[in-house]
Design an enzyme around this catalytic site. Sequence first.
Site, mmCIF file in Angstrom:
data_model
loop_
_atom_site.group_PDB
_atom_site.id
_atom_site.type_symbol
_atom_site.label_atom_id
_atom_site.label_comp_id
_atom_site.label_asym_id
_atom_site.label_seq_id
_atom_site.Cartn_x
_atom_site.Cartn_y
_atom_site.Cartn_z
ATOM 1 N N HIS A 162 0.837 -1.207 0.000
ATOM 2 C CA HIS A 162 0.000 0.000 0.000
ATOM 3 C C HIS A 162 0.872 1.257 0.000
ATOM 4 O O HIS A 162 0.448 2.299 0.480
ATOM 5 C CB HIS A 162 -0.958 0.025 1.189
ATOM 6 C CG HIS A 162 -1.671 -1.272 1.398
ATOM 7 N ND1 HIS A 162 -2.844 -1.588 0.744
ATOM 8 C CD2 HIS A 162 -1.355 -2.356 2.158
ATOM 9 C CE1 HIS A 162 -3.233 -2.808 1.110
ATOM 10 N NE2 HIS A 162 -2.335 -3.301 1.966
ATOM 11 N N SER A 281 13.772 20.670 -16.679
ATOM 12 C CA SER A 281 12.644 21.559 -16.911
ATOM 13 C C SER A 281 13.124 22.742 -17.734
ATOM 14 O O SER A 281 14.269 23.171 -17.610
ATOM 15 C CB SER A 281 12.097 22.033 -15.565
ATOM 16 O OG SER A 281 11.382 23.244 -15.720
ATOM 17 N N LYS A 287 15.935 21.120 -11.825
ATOM 18 C CA LYS A 287 15.169 19.879 -11.925
ATOM 19 C C LYS A 287 15.866 18.777 -12.713
ATOM 20 O O LYS A 287 16.506 19.017 -13.720
ATOM 21 C CB LYS A 287 13.827 20.165 -12.606
ATOM 22 C CG LYS A 287 12.917 21.065 -11.800
ATOM 23 C CD LYS A 287 12.039 20.284 -10.861
ATOM 24 C CE LYS A 287 10.879 19.687 -11.617
ATOM 25 N NZ LYS A 287 10.112 18.796 -10.767
ATOM 26 N N GLU A 294 8.581 7.850 -16.974
ATOM 27 C CA GLU A 294 7.171 8.241 -17.058
ATOM 28 C C GLU A 294 6.591 7.798 -18.410
ATOM 29 O O GLU A 294 5.451 7.343 -18.505
ATOM 30 C CB GLU A 294 7.029 9.750 -16.853
ATOM 31 C CG GLU A 294 7.325 10.139 -15.397
ATOM 32 C CD GLU A 294 7.524 11.636 -15.185
ATOM 33 O OE1 GLU A 294 7.253 12.437 -16.095
ATOM 34 O OE2 GLU A 294 7.972 12.000 -14.070
#
Length: 490
Positions: A162, A281, A287, A294
């Site tokens: 979980h 970014s 970043k 992804e």
Amino acid sequence: MSEQPNDASHERSGAAVRGDRFSGGPARGFLSSLAADQRIFEADIAVDRAHVVMLTEQGIIDGEAASEILTALEAIAVEGHDGLPDGEDVHEAIESAVIERVGPEGGKMHTARSRNDEVAACLRYRLREDLLESVSATLALREALAGVAREHTDTVMPGFTHLQPAQPTTVAHWALSYERAIARDTERLVAAYDRTNCSPLGGAAFAGTPFPIDRERTAELLGFGGVVENSMDAAASRDFLLESTAALAGVATHLSGLAEDLIIFANKEYVDLSDAYSSTSSIMPQKKNPDTLELVRATAGTASAGLDGLLTTLKGLPRAYNIDLQRATGHAWSTIDAVTEATGVAAGALASAAWNEQLLADAAGDGFTTATAVADRLAMHGLPFRTAHAILAEAAQQGGTVDAIEAAAENVLDEPLDTYLSPDELHALLDPAHSVETRDSLGGPAPAAVAEQLDTTADAIDDDHGALERRRAALEQAHESLTEVVHSHV
Ligand code: ARG
């Protein structure tokens, strides 16, 4: 448009095959699969060659016609898909090109077949190659996972359920959990390959043919392992696309979980992805984003769309052939391309990532992840597991410290904890690395148990490489012998 059958522009338009009645019209582009058929251009040349060889071997067409057709096919192959005349699809365009070069005798090529069995043969022929690529990609990913496992047998990390800290485990155990799952994907892809690797050629439109064809011979010439016997099944069925796509959707599902884990681990700085698999970014210069992972995660969407597209397109189709099938094909290609590419990216991202061993070790005990280890030991010393569980649950609520465990034991048992567990033993159990070491049941995370799993994995990867190489070799062999046979006929 000319009415003359030998007029060059007439043939360039593909009308040599369809005649003038169906030569054009506003829906021509809608009907045509020619552009998308680029993918099966080489397959169609091979299928045409094998068919023509069989026709002449069976005495169905004379040697001279066969020779001229095979010579024309050679030239058409060299010119490539872009050199084809217009046509409703690649089959028609290649036939037009043959007739263009050979004259009316070229029309003998389409004896005893239909585009229906022809396209099914082309799809199976091409898909075989793509499936072997996808098998190879799963093997590379499994090797990357096994490599991580070999290096990190002793790297303790928190395990989650979980997404909550659950029990300590190791990076090796985590990595092998994916390797084992993807090993089953490899098996499913190989099984899909073996059923794809059957020849529908000779099924003709669906009802077979009165010509004395030899279906086994064309199957052999094209390297197929057998024939799809029932001619209606041969022309109409696309479950080979369906099961291949389903197997790939399974790969994509595993990839999405793997990517998600790595994205979360990168977020916690457990793992550092290499720059080559990260992005930044355009506005926030500090970043470093796990973009490749992804996109790997998102590939499940592409695969799911492909699978759903196929299921929906195939559902309710009456026997035998319907051109809905033309739209089924693309779903398989888009899925196999996306999943194979994502599999390779996942392998590269994993192989180049660095694991932060210290941070992982520090985090492994966070959230009282050793509570189960203490409960297990109390149960080994004679307490009912449920009673031990109650003690540790109460201790967890009080912060999971040694004091809290002792207080909870007093409270639940009316006895001091050391009746069951010495302070030294308790101390050891609260060490995540020790907790992992004790979990040496078959398949567990203890380094000794993982060493056995690594052996299993290495053997399985070897076996699957063998399975891949045998199939590749069979295709290469068939390709070479078809080329030889063709040369003997020209
Ligand atoms: N291009 C078609 C396909 O992809 C094959 C042609 C069969 N067409 C036909 N009208 N029978 O399935």
